[in-house]
Every structure is written in C-alpha cells, then in structure tokens.
Design an enzyme around this catalytic site. Structure first.
Site, PDB file in Angstrom:
ATOM      1  N   CYS A 148      -7.370  -2.546   9.608  1.00 36.39           N
ATOM      2  CA  CYS A 148      -6.552  -3.759   9.619  1.00 36.39           C
ATOM      3  C   CYS A 148      -5.548  -3.721  10.766  1.00 36.39           C
ATOM      4  O   CYS A 148      -4.849  -2.729  10.962  1.00 36.39           O
ATOM      5  CB  CYS A 148      -5.834  -3.860   8.279  1.00 36.39           C
ATOM      6  SG  CYS A 148      -4.480  -5.031   8.243  1.00 36.39           S
ATOM      7  N   ASN A 164      -0.061   1.381   1.966  1.00 35.62           N
ATOM      8  CA  ASN A 164       0.329   1.364   3.383  1.00 35.62           C
ATOM      9  C   ASN A 164       1.747   1.897   3.565  1.00 35.62           C
ATOM     10  O   ASN A 164       2.056   2.513   4.588  1.00 35.62           O
ATOM     11  CB  ASN A 164       0.161  -0.036   3.979  1.00 35.62           C
ATOM     12  CG  ASN A 164       1.251  -1.008   3.572  1.00 35.62           C
ATOM     13  OD1 ASN A 164       2.291  -1.098   4.197  1.00 35.62           O
ATOM     14  ND2 ASN A 164       0.996  -1.766   2.505  1.00 35.62           N
ATOM     15  N   GLU A 190      -7.913  -2.344  -4.175  1.00 31.49           N
ATOM     16  CA  GLU A 190      -8.730  -2.785  -3.042  1.00 31.49           C
ATOM     17  C   GLU A 190     -10.026  -1.998  -2.962  1.00 31.49           C
ATOM     18  O   GLU A 190     -11.108  -2.575  -2.749  1.00 31.49           O
ATOM     19  CB  GLU A 190      -7.951  -2.627  -1.728  1.00 31.49           C
ATOM     20  CG  GLU A 190      -8.757  -3.130  -0.532  1.00 31.49           C
ATOM     21  CD  GLU A 190      -8.105  -2.798   0.806  1.00 31.49           C
ATOM     22  OE1 GLU A 190      -8.857  -2.528   1.772  1.00 31.49           O
ATOM     23  OE2 GLU A 190      -6.853  -2.809   0.893  1.00 31.49           O
ATOM     24  N   CYS A 210       3.095  -8.711   6.390  1.00 33.92           N
ATOM     25  CA  CYS A 210       2.039  -9.008   7.354  1.00 33.92           C
ATOM     26  C   CYS A 210       1.519 -10.422   7.076  1.00 33.92           C
ATOM     27  O   CYS A 210       1.872 -11.050   6.066  1.00 33.92           O
ATOM     28  CB  CYS A 210       0.903  -7.993   7.244  1.00 33.92           C
ATOM     29  SG  CYS A 210       0.038  -8.028   5.650  1.00 33.92           S
TER      30      CYS A 210
END
Length: 402
Positions: free
Chosen positions: A288, A319, A187, A66
């Site tokens: 996101c 993810n 995160e 990404c």
C-alpha cells in the site's frame, strides 16, 4: 466457490453500494470539524517542527489518516445520513481507532456481536444496512449478508481489493498464495477467503522456515502444527509449495514483505532453475502506498537526534505497530499510545509494548530541553495527535514537587 463471480454478482446488486450517497459536501464539513486540527496544520507549515519552552516536537512528514481510511469514515457518515431511521450494522471496527469507533456508536451504528470468536449475524434482519469496514470482510460474510437481503455499504480500501485480485489470480493458475500478514487480522482473514490454497507467514523467520522446507523437505507434521491456524484446509506442504505467489496484508512492513518475496523467488530459482522460475513463482506489487509513505517518513524521522518517540494509534492497528517497531529497532525510547488519556502525568504514561502488553512507564519525560518525535498510524485523526502534543507541553511545563 468462484469468488470472482460472486463479487461481480454482488456488485451488480441493487442492495450494494461502494460509491457513497451524494452527501460528500456535508460530510466533509462534519469530518473536518470533528477530526482535523489547526495546530497540526501549523506544525506542517513550520516544516513539521514546533517548539514551546524546552520541548521541541518533530512530526513525521507523512502520518495519520490515509486516503482509504478517510474514504471509509466518510462513507460511514454518509450512510447514517442517507438512512436516518434504518438499523445500521458494521461487521467490524470501521478503522482501528478508538475515538472514531466510539463516534460510530454515538451515531447508533452497531457492531455485529461476537460469541466465542464467531460473529453472530442472526441479529441482522432483511433490509438492515451493513457497512463493510476499510480492511474488508470475508467472502463468506458478504455472502451471508447478501442472502439475508441486507443493504451493503462497502468501504473496503481499494488497496485491499487489489490484494484480493492478486490471490484470485494465484487461484486461477493453481498457485498457493503465500500471504505476509497476521492470520488473526481482519484484513488477512478477508484476503485468505478469496484465495484458493494459502499459507500465512508472520515474518521473515517464518518465511525462511518455509523456504528451507521447499528446498530440503522436513517434518510434515511439525510444519502443519506450526501453521495450523495459518493455512487453507487440507494444506499439503509437500505438494502445495511447488508453485507459489506472494501477497501481503497491506499494513505490514514494506521492507520485510520485499525480503520475503526475494527469499521465495531465490528459493524457487534454486530448486527449479532460472528457466523454470516463472512456472513456480509469481509476484505482484501489493504494498500500500500510504503504508509505505508513513514507514518511509518514520525512517527519516528516526535519523534525527530524538530523545524519545511517541507513536499514536489504535492498539490493534497493525500499521501503527510497524511504525513502533522502526523506533524500537533503532533503540529510541518509544511509547505507543492510542489516546491522550494514556498520558497520566510527567512521571507516568501507559503504553503498549511490541509484545502487546500494556505497561506503565515512570519518568518517561526527561528533564531539561528535549526533542520528541511524533507519528501516528493511518487510522489516527489529526485531532488525536493535537491532543497528545498539547498534553505533552502541559505536563512538561508542570514542576515536579519534591
């Protein structure tokens, strides 16, 4: 701690860099040669489909690196180029991909050592360069590095920073942040460090437990035991769940985050009434775009007539795990691998199950004509995907000797 004021102070420091060092052109060429793939571009040009022999590959229409990941890796490469002789550290993996992190080590970018689940920052000296990875670092880690006089290169994804801003808004108005995420994930650790009061829920089931407690009360000790590692210090469920705001780890399933938000919104409406809802519930969109796009592409891919699914990404990549879950929930035989080396032969593949266990599957490639769906997590280079596809073609063409 006023985290907002600290961030502002840090960002104005001469030792802080978030924009790179002006070597973008050279680094772009290097990244292209190391991570891009002509085969993957060919498959994109062929409407995301490629057939060789009796194997048809169908690629998801959004997969792999990404923008935030590509930016973080590029900044790390720029950092090494800009500081050719300085010691460079990184507080964690730059992204969750083994080949990229191996490349960091080859470039003599060192990882902060971990002793007993704690990072040992004593190895870092004044003037050393320290990279903060794509999913960020806790405010305490930033403060430690700032006080040491390190040069800080911040590659934190702007989408992650957006979540930090959200929990700071909750803190300002004395709301508890309900964070949809994994409490151990770097995160979420970083996000919770910017929050005031917080509670981390892993899934809809845990959110339903919280909603039931809000409406009906319950066993306080049981609640605190259940969320012992997933709440702020001194958390009191009888007081701290009166006003809540939603945030999330950016890599979680979009659909589940939305369901958790709706559940808590309805819970607060039921408890306090529609006219008082805004005094007890806050919601900002912190999902996101890239994660959402890859999940949507996966949902579209699994509607096709697939014989099996290969999901490529780091085993600690959240993810990627969410993409694997989509295939699992639809009953499609699927294999989460982190590199081409996991494919041993036509009859053997080592892969990660959703429960985290590494297992070896036999006879994973069916005989005859097959259609294989392929996607990859947001930290996976196209070159890794190419290697996997070429290996599948190779082993499928191998005649099994009886």
């Amino acid at each position: 701690m006023d985290t907002k004021a600290f961030k502002r102070s840090l960002q104005h420091s001469e030792n802080y860099n978030r924009k790179g060092f002006g070597h973008q052109a050279e680094v772009a060429t290097q990244l292209q040669s190391e991570y891009q793939s002509n085969l993957i571009q060919e498959i994109r040009d062929r409407n995301y489909t490629l057939q060789r022999g009796d194997v048809t590959i169908r690629l998801a229409q959004a997969f792999g690196f990404c923008w935030g990941v590509e930016r973080a890796v590029a900044m790390a490469y720029e950092t090494r180029q800009h500081f050719p002789t300085e010691r460079i550290w990184i507080t964690n993996e730059i992204i969750h991909n083994p080949s990229v992190n191996q490349r960091m080590q080859e470039m003599k970018v060192k990882f902060i050592p971990v002793e007993g689940n704690q990072k040992d920052f004593s190895v870092v000296g004044t003037g050393d360069v320290v990279i903060l990875p794509a999913f960020g670092a806790s405010v305490q880690e930033m403060q430690t590095l700032h006080e040491k006089g390190c040069k800080i290169v911040d590659t934190t994804c702007p989408w992650v920073s957006k979540v930090w801003n959200t929990v700071e808004k909750h803190k300002k108005i004395d709301y508890t942040s309900i964070i949809h995420g994994k409490y151990k994930h770097e995160e979420t650790v970083a996000t919770s460090s910017f929050a005031g009061k917080y509670l981390i829920v892993l899934n809809l089931q845990e959110a339903q437990y919280v909603a039931n407690y809000i409406l009906n009360g319950g066993n306080r000790d049981e609640f605190l035991t259940k969320f012992a590692k997933a709440c702020s210090a001194g958390f009191d469920p009888d007081k701290d769940l009166e006003r809540v705001g939603i945030a999330n780890q950016t890599t979680m399933l979009k659909d589940e985050t939305e369901k958790i938000g709706k559940l808590l919104e309805h819970t607060m409406m039921q408890k306090y009434g529609p006219t008082e809802l805004n005094q007890h519930f806050q919601s900002f969109n912190t999902i996101c775009d890239a994660t959402q796009e890859r999940q949507d592409a996966m949902l579209e891919l699994v509607q096709q007539n697939l014989d099996l699914m290969v999901v490529i990404g780091g085993f600690n990549s959240s993810n990627t795990t969410q993409l694997q879950q989509i295939a699992f929930e639809r009953g499609i035989p699927s294999y989460h691998i982190d590199s081409v080396e996991r494919i041993k032969s036509r009859n053997s593949i080592e892969h990660r199950q959703l429960n985290g266990q590494l297992v070896v599957a036999d006879t994973w490639l069916p005989d005859g004509e097959i259609v294989i769906g392929i996607t990859s997590g947001a930290s996976t280079p196209d070159k890794v995907v190419e290697d996997v596809i070429e290996k599948i073609f190779e082993v499928k063409a191998t005649v099994t000797l009886v």
